[in-house]
Design a protein around this motif. Structure first.
Motif, PDB file in Angstrom:
ATOM      1  N   LEU A  59      -3.296 -11.046  10.996  1.00  0.00           N
ATOM      2  CA  LEU A  59      -2.131 -10.793   9.768  1.00  0.00           C
ATOM      3  C   LEU A  59      -2.023 -11.749   8.618  1.00  0.00           C
ATOM      4  O   LEU A  59      -2.421 -10.657   7.637  1.00  0.00           O
ATOM      5  N   VAL A  64      -7.360 -11.273   4.300  1.00  0.00           N
ATOM      6  CA  VAL A  64      -6.566  -9.439   5.382  1.00  0.00           C
ATOM      7  C   VAL A  64      -5.209  -9.508   5.104  1.00  0.00           C
ATOM      8  O   VAL A  64      -4.299 -10.009   4.284  1.00  0.00           O
ATOM      9  N   LYS A  66      -2.773  -6.465   4.815  1.00  0.00           N
ATOM     10  CA  LYS A  66      -2.645  -5.233   5.788  1.00  0.00           C
ATOM     11  C   LYS A  66      -1.613  -4.850   5.880  1.00  0.00           C
ATOM     12  O   LYS A  66      -0.556  -5.241   5.748  1.00  0.00           O
ATOM     13  N   TYR A 102      -1.455  -5.841  -1.689  1.00  0.00           N
ATOM     14  CA  TYR A 102      -0.459  -4.877  -0.848  1.00  0.00           C
ATOM     15  C   TYR A 102      -0.336  -3.606  -0.796  1.00  0.00           C
ATOM     16  O   TYR A 102      -0.366  -2.891   0.219  1.00  0.00           O
ATOM     17  N   ALA A 105      -3.070  -1.448  -0.072  1.00  0.00           N
ATOM     18  CA  ALA A 105      -2.733  -1.337   1.289  1.00  0.00           C
ATOM     19  C   ALA A 105      -1.894  -0.047   1.809  1.00  0.00           C
ATOM     20  O   ALA A 105      -2.343   0.725   2.795  1.00  0.00           O
ATOM     21  N   ALA A 111      -2.442   4.530   6.232  1.00  0.00           N
ATOM     22  CA  ALA A 111      -2.328   3.054   6.590  1.00  0.00           C
ATOM     23  C   ALA A 111      -0.923   3.266   8.283  1.00  0.00           C
ATOM     24  O   ALA A 111      -0.558   4.077   8.226  1.00  0.00           O
ATOM     25  N   ARG A 113       1.098   0.400   9.873  1.00  0.00           N
ATOM     26  CA  ARG A 113       1.585  -1.605  10.494  1.00  0.00           C
ATOM     27  C   ARG A 113       0.956  -2.292  11.341  1.00  0.00           C
ATOM     28  O   ARG A 113       0.849  -1.768  12.059  1.00  0.00           O
ATOM     29  N   ILE A 114       0.986  -3.335  10.644  1.00  0.00           N
ATOM     30  CA  ILE A 114      -0.014  -4.528  12.002  1.00  0.00           C
ATOM     31  C   ILE A 114       0.867  -5.642  12.421  1.00  0.00           C
ATOM     32  O   ILE A 114       1.749  -5.874  12.129  1.00  0.00           O
ATOM     33  N   GLY A 118      -2.441  -8.052  15.543  1.00  0.00           N
ATOM     34  CA  GLY A 118      -3.061  -8.060  14.829  1.00  0.00           C
ATOM     35  C   GLY A 118      -3.137  -6.068  15.304  1.00  0.00           C
ATOM     36  O   GLY A 118      -3.871  -5.333  14.829  1.00  0.00           O
TER      37      GLY A 118
END
Length: 302
Positions: A59, A64, A66, A102, A105, A111, A113-114, A118
């Protein structure tokens, strides 16, 4: 969804994701979370980012970006007790979730959420996506305004550095100059002909009798000076008439037309819906439709 152009970081405003850990969430966090000693200095944002990347690379790893699961701060304290202080983690998450990358994203199509591992942890809510889109549009408008101001300043500096042209001579003086240069252009040499006739011994002197002709020789014809050529008529260049200044009504209409054109271009480049775009500009949907229709007509008439 079309790609959103790169926008530099501009004074971020709070977004729905900027408060990932509320007082209610802190109360429900694991009671075993360790509290940092008072003498221990708060880690910097860079140190917090490095520790998060080491513990949760799926994450917070390098590169990265996300959407983060909601209430992620409680999960971090539960998975890594005593590693992060609440203040340092809140500062990092606020800066991370208000960055332009961000926000892009969040508004990306599909999209999700993570979580810390991950894995998907829920869709991005519509109100969060709309708020991120409004903030991106605001930042884009600020960047465009700065670019426009820079172009105008550069244009003004080039205009100031341009050397001034010498004033044009009056029309009569211009015609006189062209008249004087006209005989030279036609190849005439009036001064030479006049000087030749003024030399002593010329045949047209009044105090000297003409030489008698010899027997069997035709009498000489009296010398006649060549006819004077009229100077070529100078080409008169048209004088540019000065531009008339605009009246206040014409200036106001030109400014309003420019504003409508800017509104149309901003709307065509915006990913927002018409309702959200009108709310951003402070216009109703009917008023926005009227302005966009008029701007398209004016653009087609150019």
């Amino acid at each position: 969804m079309p790609d959103i152009p790169k926008i530099p970081e501009i004074a971020p405003v709070p977004t729905p994701d900027a408060t990932l850990d509320t007082p209610t969430e802190a109360a429900t966090a694991a009671p075993a979370a360790a509290v940092a000693p008072a003498s221990r200095p708060e880690p910097s944002v860079a140190d917090t980012a490095r520790l998060l990347a080491e513990h949760f690379p799926a994450l917070f790893g390098a590169g990265v970006i996300k959407p983060i699961k909601l209430r992620i701060q409680a999960d971090i304290h539960q998975r890594a007790p005593g590693v992060f202080t609440k203040k340092a983690l809140s500062i990092f998450l606020h800066r991370h979730t208000t960055g332009t990358a961000y926000l892009r994203a969040l508004v990306a199509e599909g999209a999700t959420r993570i979580d810390l591992d991950g894995q998907p942890a829920g869709e991005v809510a519509a109100e969060h996506r709309d708020a991120a889109g409004v903030e991106l549009e605001r930042r884009r408008a600020i960047v465009e305004a700065k670019k426009q101001a820079g172009r105008e300043a550069a244009r003004a500096s080039r205009h100031d550095a341009r050397p001034l042209r010498p004033p044009r001579p009056p029309l009569l003086a211009q015609q006189a100059q062209l008249s004087q240069s006209a005989p030279q252009a036609t190849g005439e040499r009036p001064a030479t002909r006049g000087a030749r006739s003024a030399q002593p011994g010329a045949s047209d002197r009044p105090d000297r009798a003409p030489r008698p002709s010899q027997p069997g020789q035709a009498p000489r014809r009296p010398h006649k000076p060549p006819p004077e050529r009229k100077p070529a008529r100078a080409h008169q260049e048209p004088v540019n008439a000065p531009a008339l200044p605009l009246t206040p009504e014409q200036a106001a209409e030109a400014e309003a037309r420019h504003q409508r054109a800017m509104l149309l271009r901003s709307f065509e480049q915006s990913p927002l819906s018409k309702a959200n775009f009108g709310a951003l500009k402070g216009l109703s949907e009917a008023a926005l439709d009227a302005l966009l229709t008029q701007a398209r007509q004016e653009r087609g008439s150019r």
